[in-house]
Design an enzyme around this catalytic site. Structure first.
Site, PDB file in Angstrom:
ATOM      1  N   HIS A 204       3.358  -6.811   1.941  1.00  9.46           N
ATOM      2  CA  HIS A 204       2.573  -7.873   2.563  1.00  9.46           C
ATOM      3  C   HIS A 204       2.739  -9.125   1.709  1.00  9.46           C
ATOM      4  CE1 HIS A 204      -0.077  -5.170   5.108  1.00  9.46           C
ATOM      5  NE2 HIS A 204       0.323  -4.301   4.199  1.00  9.46           N
TER       6      HIS A 204
ATOM      7  N   ASN B 112       0.850  -1.183   0.000  1.00  7.30           N
ATOM      8  CA  ASN B 112       0.000   0.000   0.000  1.00  7.30           C
ATOM      9  C   ASN B 112       0.888   1.236   0.000  1.00  7.30           C
ATOM     10  OD1 ASN B 112      -2.448  -1.482   0.189  1.00  7.30           O
ATOM     11  ND2 ASN B 112      -2.007  -1.843   2.351  1.00  7.30           N
TER      12      ASN B 112
ATOM     13  N   HIS C  36       6.761  -1.431   3.225  1.00  7.72           N
ATOM     14  CA  HIS C  36       6.607  -2.846   3.550  1.00  7.72           C
ATOM     15  C   HIS C  36       5.811  -3.531   2.461  1.00  7.72           C
ATOM     16  CE1 HIS C  36       3.328  -0.575   5.454  1.00  7.72           C
ATOM     17  NE2 HIS C  36       2.548  -1.620   5.230  1.00  7.72           N
TER      18      HIS C  36
ATOM     19  N   GLU D 277      -0.965   2.523   6.166  1.00  7.22           N
ATOM     20  CA  GLU D 277      -1.100   2.977   7.555  1.00  7.22           C
ATOM     21  C   GLU D 277       0.249   3.203   8.213  1.00  7.22           C
ATOM     22  OE1 GLU D 277      -3.640   0.114   9.437  1.00  7.22           O
ATOM     23  OE2 GLU D 277      -5.436   0.924   8.464  1.00  7.22           O
TER      24      GLU D 277
HETATM   25  P1  AMP Z   1      -0.499  -0.966   5.752  1.00  9.89           P
HETATM   26  O1  AMP Z   1      -1.962  -0.668   5.900  1.00  9.89           O
HETATM   27  O2  AMP Z   1      -0.136  -1.512   4.404  1.00  9.89           O
HETATM   28  O3  AMP Z   1       0.370   0.193   6.189  1.00  9.89           O
HETATM   29  O4  AMP Z   1      -0.218  -2.193   6.702  1.00  9.89           O
HETATM   30  C1  AMP Z   1       0.254  -2.096   8.015  1.00  9.89           C
HETATM   31  C2  AMP Z   1       0.208  -3.480   8.618  1.00  9.89           C
HETATM   32  O5  AMP Z   1       1.016  -3.482   9.772  1.00  9.89           O
HETATM   33  C3  AMP Z   1      -1.185  -3.939   9.032  1.00  9.89           C
HETATM   34  O6  AMP Z   1      -1.486  -5.160   8.343  1.00  9.89           O
HETATM   35  C4  AMP Z   1      -1.042  -4.171  10.545  1.00  9.89           C
HETATM   36  O7  AMP Z   1      -1.783  -5.280  11.016  1.00  9.89           O
HETATM   37  C5  AMP Z   1       0.455  -4.381  10.697  1.00  9.89           C
HETATM   38  N1  AMP Z   1       1.025  -4.039  11.992  1.00  9.89           N
HETATM   39  C6  AMP Z   1       0.835  -2.903  12.704  1.00  9.89           C
HETATM   40  N2  AMP Z   1       1.552  -2.933  13.837  1.00  9.89           N
HETATM   41  C7  AMP Z   1       2.221  -4.120  13.842  1.00  9.89           C
HETATM   42  C8  AMP Z   1       3.135  -4.752  14.743  1.00  9.89           C
HETATM   43  N3  AMP Z   1       3.522  -4.167  15.888  1.00  9.89           N
HETATM   44  N4  AMP Z   1       3.624  -5.967  14.406  1.00  9.89           N
HETATM   45  C9  AMP Z   1       3.234  -6.573  13.261  1.00  9.89           C
HETATM   46  N5  AMP Z   1       2.388  -6.034  12.374  1.00  9.89           N
HETATM   47  C10 AMP Z   1       1.883  -4.826  12.649  1.00  9.89           C
END
Ligand code: AMP
Length: 125
Positions: free
Chosen positions: A111, A96, A109, A104
């Site tokens: 996925h 994203n 990153h 977010e």
């Molecule tokens: P995005 O919306 O692509 O920025 O994805 C952020 C991802 O980070 C989401 O799938 C969350 O569930 C994951 N996330 C947030 N905090 C943590 C954490 N402390 N450890 C592992 N995953 C996380």
């Protein structure tokens, strides 16, 4: 171009301030399980460098970082049993980017999703 927030949650994981369920680490890359998995396998793969998103990474990362990251994504998928295998296996990678992309956490990153049929492409809403 966006300014990198050194206190974002993945920067804090990289500094060891917050724990993670690590699945891979090398000189340039860290990978760990997503805290809210959306598939039987849901791994996050991040570069160790301070890049806000793929937009930032693709513009500024070194060839060595880009190669290491790309190789790591494929290797992590294979190591976790997700490689295509005849009519089975296979996975999805997704990143994203920015507001419309629904990003977010402002550290680049990817996925990695797998372990079940993932359906077609993206949500319609
Ligand atoms: P995005 O919306 O692509 O920025 O994805 C952020 C991802 O980070 C989401 O799938 C969350 O569930 C994951 N996330 C947030 N905090 C943590 C954490 N402390 N450890 C592992 N995953 C996380």
């Amino acid at each position: 171009m966006a300014v990198y927030d050194t206190n974002n949650i993945f920067a804090r994981i990289l500094r060891g301030e917050i724990p993670c369920k690590k699945v891979h680490e090398d000189e340039h890359v860290l990978a760990f399980h997503d805290i809210h998995p959306q598939a039987p396998t849901h791994i996050l793969i991040i570069p160790k460098g301070a890049y806000v998103s793929f937009d930032d990474f693709s513009a500024k990362a070194t060839p060595e970082e880009i190669t290491a990251f790309t190789r790591a994504v494929g290797a992590i998928a294979r190591e976790n049993g997700l490689a295509p295998n005849g009519d089975g296996g296979g996975y999805r990678i997704l990143t994203n980017i920015g507001n419309n992309g629904g990003q977010e956490v402002p550290h680049f990153h990817v996925h990695l999703f797998g372990g079940r049929k993932l359906g077609r492409m993206i949500a319609k809403d």
